[in-house]
Each structure stands twice: as structure tokens, then as C-alpha cells.
Design a protein around this motif. Structure first.
Motif, short mmCIF file in Angstrom:
data_model
loop_
_atom_site.label_atom_id
_atom_site.label_comp_id
_atom_site.label_asym_id
_atom_site.label_seq_id
_atom_site.Cartn_x
_atom_site.Cartn_y
_atom_site.Cartn_z
N GLY A 99 1.01 -0.89 0.01
CA GLY A 99 0.22 -0.27 -0.03
C GLY A 99 0.93 1.49 -0.23
O GLY A 99 2.00 1.23 0.39
N CYS A 101 0.82 5.67 1.49
CA CYS A 101 -0.43 6.88 1.44
C CYS A 101 0.26 7.89 2.14
O CYS A 101 1.90 7.90 1.71
N ARG A 118 -4.11 10.03 -0.29
CA ARG A 118 -4.46 9.39 -1.10
C ARG A 118 -3.77 7.67 -0.61
O ARG A 118 -2.91 7.14 -1.57
N ARG A 120 -4.05 3.50 -0.31
CA ARG A 120 -4.48 2.96 -1.21
C ARG A 120 -3.96 1.58 -0.09
O ARG A 120 -2.50 0.82 0.10
N LYS A 122 -3.36 -2.58 -0.82
CA LYS A 122 -3.78 -4.39 -1.56
C LYS A 122 -3.54 -5.25 -0.56
O LYS A 122 -2.51 -5.69 -1.02
N VAL A 127 -8.71 -4.51 -2.92
CA VAL A 127 -7.99 -3.13 -3.32
C VAL A 127 -9.05 -2.02 -2.63
O VAL A 127 -9.86 -2.56 -2.68
N MET A 129 -9.15 2.08 -1.61
CA MET A 129 -8.88 2.92 -2.36
C MET A 129 -9.48 4.60 -1.77
O MET A 129 -10.89 4.56 -1.91
N SER A 146 -13.69 9.66 2.00
CA SER A 146 -12.58 10.28 0.98
C SER A 146 -13.42 11.87 0.72
O SER A 146 -14.34 12.21 0.96
N THR A 161 -13.03 3.70 -3.72
CA THR A 161 -13.27 2.14 -4.21
C THR A 161 -12.67 1.15 -3.70
O THR A 161 -11.92 1.42 -3.02
#
Length: 178
Positions: A99, A101, A118, A120, A122, A127, A129, A146, A161
Motif C-alpha cells: 500500500g 499513503c 491518496r 491505497r 492491496k 484493493v 482506496m 474520501s 473504491t
């Protein structure tokens, strides 16, 4: 200096185990390299600056700065800043978690890991996000939020997401989760 070493190692060990690292990673030493390091024994703080690279077994974390501190009650806080911070580790289930950030904070009192900017994560092919990901290491509950720009630009929708892959036949029913 021994006290500061204990603070650093316990704080960074917590960071390394926020996700589900290999159990054997716990038996490995923590190695930290940086351009500089400052330890304040009286205030129980340690700071690493400049190209910070932390490893422990299969775990690799890269950041611009890392700050570890301990309060009077023994609670540890670690803060990482990067452009971005990146991390990766192997899990006991054989999948890799990776990941990124821009800011990471973990507090042992609240058991919360907060990734912002930002963010993320995985795990395998799954995933998550968002601008902010929060994970409780005790309850294993995560949330994703977000802002309007999702840390990218004003054109974005401000939505999170989450991509979860279907379980394959014969696969562990928990393998497709975080």
C-alpha cells in the motif's frame, strides 16, 4: 539509550504488524536506515529523517520521516510522512499486502491505524482506496472515506473504491477479504 531503543522497537514493531504479516516476521530484527536519527530519552521520542527504510522479515516500509513516542502510561504513537509512504509484506495466507499513503499514524491506546492522503491498500488482488483509510487492529474493522478531491484534483468525485475478487472454487472462504 536503552529506553529509547525499546520505545523505537516496540513502536515500529506495532507498525509492522498492523496488517497480517508472516508470524515468522515477529522473530526477525527490525532494521532502520535513514539520513539522520535523533533520540530524546527524557521525552521518550525518536525521529528518523531522510529516506527512511524500515525492514523486518518480509516487511518493507519506506517514508520521508518516522517519529515514535511513548506517553507516561506506556502508550506508543508512530507517525510516518512520505511522498508517498510505501509498504509491503507477505501474509501467512501466502498473499502479499502492499500500500501507500502520504501520512500514517498508529496509536496503541486506540489500536487505530490511520492512512491519509491518496491512501491505497492491496491484499492479493483486493484493493481499498480513499483519501483516508482507518483500521482497528483489535476489532479488525476498516473504514474508507474520501474528501471531494480524493487527494488528486477537483475533478474527482470524492468517492472510495473497494475491489473484492470472487472466491475461487476450493479457496478458503476468507481468502477474498482484507
Amino acid at each position: 539509550m536503552l529506553l529509547n531503543k525499546i520505545i523505537i522497537l516496540s513502536s515500529l514493531s506495532i507498525v509492522f504488524n498492523v496488517a497480517f504479516a508472516l508470524k515468522t516476521d515477529n522473530d526477525k530484527p527490525v532494521q532502520i536506515t535513514a539520513n539522520s536519527a535523533t533520540a530524546d530519552q527524557k521525552n521518550k521520542t525518536t525521529q528518523f529523517t531522510g529516506n527512511v527504510v524500515m525492514t523486518r522479515g518480509s516487511i518493507l516500509v519506506k517514508a520521508n520521516t518516522a517519529n515514535a513516542s511513548q506517553d507516561a502510561n506506556g502508550n506508543n504513537t508512530i507517525k510516518l510522512v512520505g511522498t508517498p509512504i510505501t509498504f509491503e509484506q507477505m501474509n501467512d495466507d501466502g498473499e502479499k499486502t502492499e500500500g501507500q499513503c502520504n501520512n500514517f499514524e498508529y496509536n496503541t491506546k486506540t489500536n487505530l491505524a490511520v492512512l491519509t492522503g491518496r491512501a491505497r491498500v492491496k491484499k492479493g488482488e483486493n484493493v481499498v482506496m480513499g483519501d483516508k483509510l482507518t483500521y482497528n487492529t483489535q476489532t479488525q474493522i476498516y473504514s474508507a472515506t474520501s474528501n471531494n478531491a480524493n487527494g488528486v484534483n477537483a475533478e474527482k468525485s470524492g468517492r472510495v473504491t473497494v475491489i473484492l475478487q470472487p472466491n475461487q472454487k476450493g479457496q478458503d472462504k476468507n481468502a477474498g477479504s482484507f
